[in-house]
Design an enzyme around this catalytic site. Structure first.
Site, PDB file in Angstrom:
ATOM      1  N   HIS A 149      -8.690 -30.354  -7.375  1.00  0.00           N
ATOM      2  CA  HIS A 149      -8.414 -28.973  -6.977  1.00  0.00           C
ATOM      3  C   HIS A 149      -8.369 -28.054  -8.198  1.00  0.00           C
ATOM      4  CE1 HIS A 149      -7.476 -29.107  -2.671  1.00  0.00           C
ATOM      5  NE2 HIS A 149      -6.780 -30.224  -2.857  1.00  0.00           N
ATOM      6  N   ASP A 156      -8.815 -28.700   0.939  1.00  0.00           N
ATOM      7  CA  ASP A 156      -7.993 -29.215   2.039  1.00  0.00           C
ATOM      8  C   ASP A 156      -8.281 -28.327   3.240  1.00  0.00           C
ATOM      9  OD1 ASP A 156      -6.888 -30.924   0.191  1.00  0.00           O
ATOM     10  OD2 ASP A 156      -5.007 -29.817  -0.002  1.00  0.00           O
ATOM     11  N   GLU A 159      -5.234 -38.942   2.918  1.00  0.00           N
ATOM     12  CA  GLU A 159      -5.069 -37.622   3.529  1.00  0.00           C
ATOM     13  C   GLU A 159      -6.306 -37.273   4.347  1.00  0.00           C
ATOM     14  OE1 GLU A 159      -2.456 -35.808  -0.237  1.00  0.00           O
ATOM     15  OE2 GLU A 159      -4.545 -35.191   0.070  1.00  0.00           O
ATOM     16  N   HIS A 205      -8.170 -33.859   3.031  1.00  0.00           N
ATOM     17  CA  HIS A 205      -8.645 -33.656   1.666  1.00  0.00           C
ATOM     18  C   HIS A 205     -10.063 -34.198   1.478  1.00  0.00           C
ATOM     19  CE1 HIS A 205      -8.058 -33.394  -2.817  1.00  0.00           C
ATOM     20  NE2 HIS A 205      -9.063 -34.260  -2.743  1.00  0.00           N
TER      21      HIS A 205
END
Length: 229
Positions: A138, A145, A209, A212
């Site tokens: 990121h 996300d 996740e 993500h």
């Protein structure tokens, strides 16, 4: 009456100063991203929806981490991949849209997220928040996300909220969780809609996740780009 007018004028000037200062802070962060070549994903594809969760209190920290930064920035190559994923999604599901929860993240914010998990071991923390000393994907503007939502922004049921820490969010455990009755087939199907679109766009999912996705590995991102501080 004269006192009231003077008091009102003073109050309005204070409000204007506060608005200017918060706008200036947001512009400073955005200008830093733009200076490093990042782009607003909605300028690449206006149909992509954006709700930066770290610009709200609806996140695992429980407070606004980004301030007035509300636009999602990414490296141009990553933004183009996201637009490709968006186009694929709409070709298969015309009534659905990508809804971005987080994109490029300043390293200062990465430290805030890292420090919000003090009760976990370092290895456990790194499942959910990358070590700021190494940098998250990121931080390079190469990760996103997101979820899938209706045109009016209502997210599909994915079985957990965004930033849920636990096995229910693990894509790698979905079959097991389905058999145990902890996830429904519809929730897994909704996740699959998201994964399929993102893979078509050139993104890679991760193990822990469902929300993500990476446009590049950390190693490639590090070689190609600088961290957004």
């Amino acid at each position: 009456m004269r006192f009231f007018v003077a008091h009102l004028a003073f109050s309005l000037s204070v409000i204007a100063a506060l608005v200017f200062s918060t706008d200036a802070a947001a512009q400073e962060v955005e200008q830093a991203m733009i200076k490093q070549g990042l782009v607003d994903v909605q300028k690449i594809d206006p149909t992509i929806l954006v709700e930066l969760k770290y610009s709200t209190t609806d996140n695992f920290v429980g407070k606004d981490v980004y301030g007035d930064l509300t636009r999602a920035y990414m490296q141009p190559m990553a933004a183009k991949k996201l637009a490709s994923a968006s186009q694929y999604l709409q070709s298969k599901h015309p009534d659905l849209r990508l809804l971005v929860y987080d994109a490029a993240r300043p390293r200062s914010a990465q430290w805030n997220l890292w420090n919000a998990l003090p009760n976990m071991t370092e290895n456990e923390r790194q499942k959910y928040v990358a070590d700021p000393r190494k940098g998250s994907i990121h931080n390079y503007g190469c990760a996103v996300d997101l979820t899938v939502a209706t045109k009016d922004g209502k997210p599909l049921d994915m079985g957990t909220k965004y930033d849920f820490f636990g096995e229910l969010a693990y894509p790698s455990r979905e079959n097991e969780l389905l058999k145990a009755g902890k996830l429904t087939q519809k929730q897994i199907d909704n996740r699959q809609i998201l994964r399929t679109a993102m893979r078509q766009g050139g993104f890679s999912p991760i193990e822990f996740e469902w929300w993500h996705f990476n446009a590049l590995s950390r190693e490639k991102a590090k070689m190609a780009f600088r961290i957004v501080d």
